[in-house]
Design an enzyme around this catalytic site. Structure first.
Site, PDB file in Angstrom:
ATOM      1  CD  GLU A   1      -4.787   6.030   4.156  1.00 54.56           C
ATOM      2  OE1 GLU A   1      -5.991   5.857   4.450  1.00 54.56           O
ATOM      3  OE2 GLU A   1      -4.227   5.474   3.202  1.00 54.56           O
TER       4      GLU A   1
ATOM      5  CE  LYS B   1      -3.432  -2.783   0.201  1.00 55.47           C
ATOM      6  NZ  LYS B   1      -3.853  -3.293  -1.111  1.00 55.47           N
TER       7      LYS B   1
ATOM      8  NE  ARG C   1      -9.229  -8.340  -4.547  1.00 56.34           N
ATOM      9  CZ  ARG C   1     -10.280  -7.642  -4.134  1.00 56.34           C
ATOM     10  NH1 ARG C   1     -11.398  -7.623  -4.832  1.00 56.34           N
ATOM     11  NH2 ARG C   1     -10.218  -6.911  -3.026  1.00 56.34           N
TER      12      ARG C   1
ATOM     13  CG  HIS D   1     -13.053  -0.850   8.895  1.00 59.46           C
ATOM     14  ND1 HIS D   1     -13.186   0.507   8.778  1.00 59.46           N
ATOM     15  CD2 HIS D   1     -12.772  -1.115  10.193  1.00 59.46           C
ATOM     16  CE1 HIS D   1     -12.984   1.049   9.959  1.00 59.46           C
ATOM     17  NE2 HIS D   1     -12.742   0.091  10.835  1.00 59.46           N
TER      18      HIS D   1
END
Lengths: 503, 163, 503, 163
Positions: free
Chosen positions: C200, C116, C292, C235
């Site tokens: 973040e 990431k 994907r 989430h």
């Protein structure tokens, strides 16, 4: 919008309509005859009311009983589906008189379009091309034979009140005309209570292409493009698709305009269909107007994204048609196969029995409008349509592939169906090329239908394993005691006498 | 044990034995060894060597249905102790091809009829089926009258052949 | 096109892929662990090969075993679905080395986007906006706490290798940051074998909006519009829809361009998804790229008419993308609900058990991508997703109505599911208005989830009637002999103790 | 006959008798007369006056499920001869909320713990569930060890409360 709607139908179309109502928050009332007590439409509806005797005339055609039920249940509107009372002007008229909204056009329009002769005359006046023929009042056999001779052969004898191939005969020469007229009259009399027939020129390389119409009560009429319905057996559609492989943008525009003109000429409201015959040179002729929802409406829904049944309800309740002609787009290619309980290799005769296993195909862009479930009895009282299998794909080739896949995964055991036959039609080279006419089945499948296809080894093995697992003890014992020297000892295949000769 | 299945007028004879959870199937002079599992009623997974057969089998009133490889076959099991059943129609034996209602009987016993004359009209599912004379002859016996319910395979009329 | 494809997955997505292959005439090979022996994907495939031990690492994650199977079966390509090995660069690399086509992007691209931190850096360089945060190498808890303090709260702790909410924690203040980092690291380690996390900024009124990408090996990249995926629990997305209620043509164009830029920046091929966060002022930030097929791909298929899985196969086999950006149109409104075996009123904990009855809704524009059937055992080994229910309608309001209808006709008995909860979310006024953020469930459903809803009278009656029909004789006798004077004589409702306190 | 159903910690007691194909259901001091038909296994059509109830009922291992009016309810039948079963968690009784695998046990017997301390970590379906101390106390007993499989409702740890 209505609060409660009575559905005057059964089977897959009743299920389809109930779902549309329920999604819009409308309560549904289903009616059912004795043999339909636990069918899917009854199990799905919010309220259910029995009709008793399964004979159509005593049940789904029984106008006084149905009106009484509607009033008692407090239904504000009636959706007739297709078939039964859907195109009966008396029923529409009675609803209107009793203050119940009939979801369809006005009774006069149904009456006018139901009389095939008057319908053609009206269309001719409106500038819509019609097929040469005799639609006159001289209904004695001799006069009709004379008129037929003038039009020439091949010739079509058609019941004025007919539909779906009932009371229809193709005649190739003068010798068999009289008998065809008599038989058509008899069938029409028994099916529709009216023996008026008319005669028509029978076209070369004819295709059956129809246009879907929606019209509201505020003067808006649109068409939702064509459906190609040429693949028929016994004059009954079995495979429909859209777009038509023969269509081009110019012809589509011309035919679409003619369809709207036809609808506007009679002040049409709600959903309807203009059926055209298209010949080998792409000339098109008005054939008839179906003043109701069509069996094959799903292919239009899949390619346009429009829910026709919801629009029927909205229009009937007075809402404006917010769809604009210019915003409508056909996207992808859709095919519908009608799954019938019938035996293609025995003249498509209906098959009755109890459905033992039902497993319907599913997957992206596969839609099954179904009226069946395991343990359902298929009776001779009503149309043998079990369900409609509909697919959508990015193009025609993939749609055909998808349909063949879906048909290969459709398990209906307990009656004979046309599933295997439908696959053979779809896989035919000429079908793949789009070279289809209303004669397709007769042209390419005469032999196939008389062929024997044999039982594959895997099926024999599966049956034997199943029986070995399930045969009751005494049966097994009996087999074991069989004389090892008897001729039955031979294990393999042998043929019984000759063919079954259904004359 | 031996079982006979009739399909499209052919009879298939097959031998099957179950020993130690294996099935030994004999057909057309070949023996197949299979392992089989019924995963839910009527749903079979049959393994013969590397090959997997998936099938659905169900029993109707008089017949069995098997779904295999996207195709459906209807067979009639034939009891081993019975005699060969001829399914060939005899000339002059005019059985109903459909279950329905007799709407018209056009002839009376003793009438002379010509080949292709309409004898009886049967209506089922809103369609009309015509029983016609298979040859010139005389009506020997009529088994039905108008408004009768008639079952598939039931005899309608007998015609004595004449030339 | 490939002749044979191995599907390295299970459940609904394996079924979806097998169907696409079979329609294209491709033979399919399914693999299955011991607990999946008779699941739908196994029954549907052309060939099936057992994996043994159900533990994921021994079965669907077992790279050497899977490669061996592919080679023995002669599969030319492998479709990984989503989850399991779909985003594992080693697997893609191994396939490629062994001459098997991995249906997805190149291994390097998967590797790059799987990290990431590296992914964000790449996107920043390509001019795609990213969220402020710390994506550095200092991975000790103290350093991370310090970095977190700088970014400010609320703050997101996220596993670098994560996805689907695993290894993710929201932190409101400095006090709980260290523990959150530790827990996220532990979960990430156990799920992905990697405990790198990053931090973040947590956005105001955040929406999760993603763009679908298709890119071929001939330099063509298109996007297929957005999916709004803000409705999440723990989430994890549970309801997705398209178009997004917040989207406008200008923003769509800007985000679509950014998505294509992002895909092109890494030389992306095959189907992929760019996930963005969109804040209350419609600023958007690149979040991550999923290399994907997405769980929620069906809503894009229903609104664009494009079959994404078929295109994955076509692209992987070298075919050119014939779809042009300018020809693509979104039509109608599609919603997907994920049907999970979980208990919403018990913290969405997965529910295991045997499915006793399964009856899935059907109807026009209702699609069920399902991996279940009656008698299936739901085990704790794999993700508890049972199926995906997808609907399409002419507009958002009708799509919501249709979805509520469909959920109300979804019968799954034997485990606890989220079906009833999904209905409540869809029926919520703020959802209907389109006022949704990723906090929607926490904001509006905290109380609901702890409420008791009671057993309605009709359910009590149905249960009693069922038991009266089915209780075995001795049970009935025992009841009948009960002392009429016992306190049990009282018939009605009473409460046991207090609440179950799942701390 | 009387039956008890537990749902969301409430017990519903209902009386039912079958006489002459009619069902007499007593609940909350009201009697309902019903006609009922099981159209296929578990699928009920129940008529009470004009009202039609359609329901699907099925039996799990320990519970029953009923689908009615678009909603599904799970109930536990309680044997009449049994005692009241308390489903209330005792304070300090920390049962697993899920079937899964114990991945971490952070404490030993005798340890002092503070409210909200993590005691045990359970992993199931790729998610992690934390069992925390409900109050300050001392670890009295540990029932699990790392790598154990644990079932829903199984006890993990006992904590003796302290302040």
């Amino acid at each position: 919008m209505f609060k409660k709607v009575l559905i005057v139908n059964r089977g897959e179309i009743a299920v389809r309509i109930i779902k549309a109502c329920q999604e819009l928050g409308i309560k549904t009332v289903a009616i059912y005859s004795d043999v339909d007590k636990n069918t899917p439409h009854v199990l799905l509806a919010d309220e259910t009311i029995p009709l008793g005797d399964p004979t159509p005339i005593e049940s789904y055609l029984n106008i006084p009983k149905i009106i009484e039920i509607a009033e008692e249940a407090g239904a504000e509107a009636i959706h007739p589906g297709y078939g039964f009372l859907a195109e009966n002007p008396d029923f529409a008229e009675t609803c209107s008189k009793r203050g119940i909204t009939f979801i369809g056009p006005k009774a006069e329009v149904i009456g006018l379009m139901g009389d095939k002769i008057a319908a053609k005359k009206t269309m001719e006046k409106a500038g819509v091309p019609v097929i040469p023929g005799y639609h006159g009042n001289k209904q004695d056999v001799d006069s009709l034979v004379k008129e037929g001779e003038e039009i020439g052969f091949p010739l079509l004898v058609k019941a004025a009140a007919g539909g779906g191939g009932k009371g229809m005969r193709i005649v190739d020469n003068i010798d068999s005309l009289a008998e065809a007229i008599e038989s058509a009259k008899r069938e029409s009399k028994s099916s529709f209570g009216d023996d008026t027939v008319f005669l028509e020129k029978y076209l070369d390389k004819p295709r059956h292409i129809e246009f879907q119409i929606l019209a509201d009560h505020h003067g808006n009429t649109i068409h939702l493009f064509e459906r190609e319905c040429s693949i028929q057996r016994r004059h009954q559609k079995i495979i429909e698709e859209t777009p038509s492989p023969v269509m081009n943008p110019k012809l589509r525009e011309k035919m679409g305009e003619a369809a709207i003109r036809a609808a506007e000429a009679v002040g049409y409201t709600n959903a309807g269909t203009i059926e055209f015959m298209v010949d080998g040179k792409l000339n098109f002729y008005f054939m008839e107007m179906n003043t109701r929802l069509q069996v094959e409406h799903p292919i239009t829904e899949m390619t346009t994204g429009v829910d026709l049944v919801k629009w029927q309800l909205k229009i009937a309740s007075g809402q404006k048609l917010t769809l604009k002609q210019k915003d409508l787009i056909q996207r992808g290619h859709a095919i519908e196969c009608r799954i019938y309980a019938e035996d293609p290799s025995n003249g498509f005769l209906p098959s009755v029995g109890t459905l033992k296993k039902v497993e319907e195909p599913s997957g992206p862009n596969i839609r099954v409008d179904s009226g069946i479930s395991p343990n359902l009895k298929i009776t001779p009282y009503y149309d043998p349509l079990l369900s409609k299998l509909v697919v959508l794909a990015e193009n025609r080739e993939e749609a055909i592939q998808k349909m063949i896949w879906a048909l290969s995964h459709y398990i209906v055991l307990g009656v004979t169906t046309n599933i295997s036959f439908l696959k053979k039609v779809l896989a035919h080279e000429e079908f793949k090329r789009g070279n289809i006419t209303t004669h397709f089945i007769d042209t390419y499948f005469k032999e196939y239908l008389q062929m024997k296809h044999g039982l594959p080894l895997d099926a024999i093995i599966a049956l034997a394993v199943y029986d070995a697992m399930h045969l009751r003890k005494q049966e097994v014992v009996r087999y074991k005691e069989a004389d090892p020297h008897s001729p039955w000892r031979y294990v393999g295949r042998w043929r019984v006498g000759g063919e079954i000769d259904v004359h | 044990m031996f079982i006979n299945y009739e399909h499209e007028n052919s009879v298939y004879q097959v031998g099957i034995e179950k020993r130690n959870n294996k099935f030994f199937i004999t057909y057309d002079n070949t023996e197949y060894q299979a392992e089989a599992e019924e995963i839910k009623p009527g749903y079979l997974k049959i393994k013969i060597g590397d090959k997997l057969i998936k099938a659905v089998v169900t029993e109707g009133e008089k017949e069995k249905y098997v779904f295999i490889d996207g195709e459906i076959f209807r067979v009639k099991p034939i009891p081993l102790t019975g005699r060969r059943m001829s399914t060939k129609r005899e000339e002059g034996d005019l059985r109903s091809p459909i279950s329905g209602r007799v709407t018209k009987v056009s002839i009376e016993e003793g009438n002379k009829v010509k080949k292709d004359d309409i004898l009886v009209v049967i209506e089922a599912m809103k369609m009309e089926y015509l029983i016609r004379a298979p040859y010139n002859g005389v009506v020997k016996k009529i088994y039905v009258k108008e408004e009768d319910q008639i079952e598939i395979g039931e005899q309608t009329v007998e015609i004595a052949k004449e030339d």
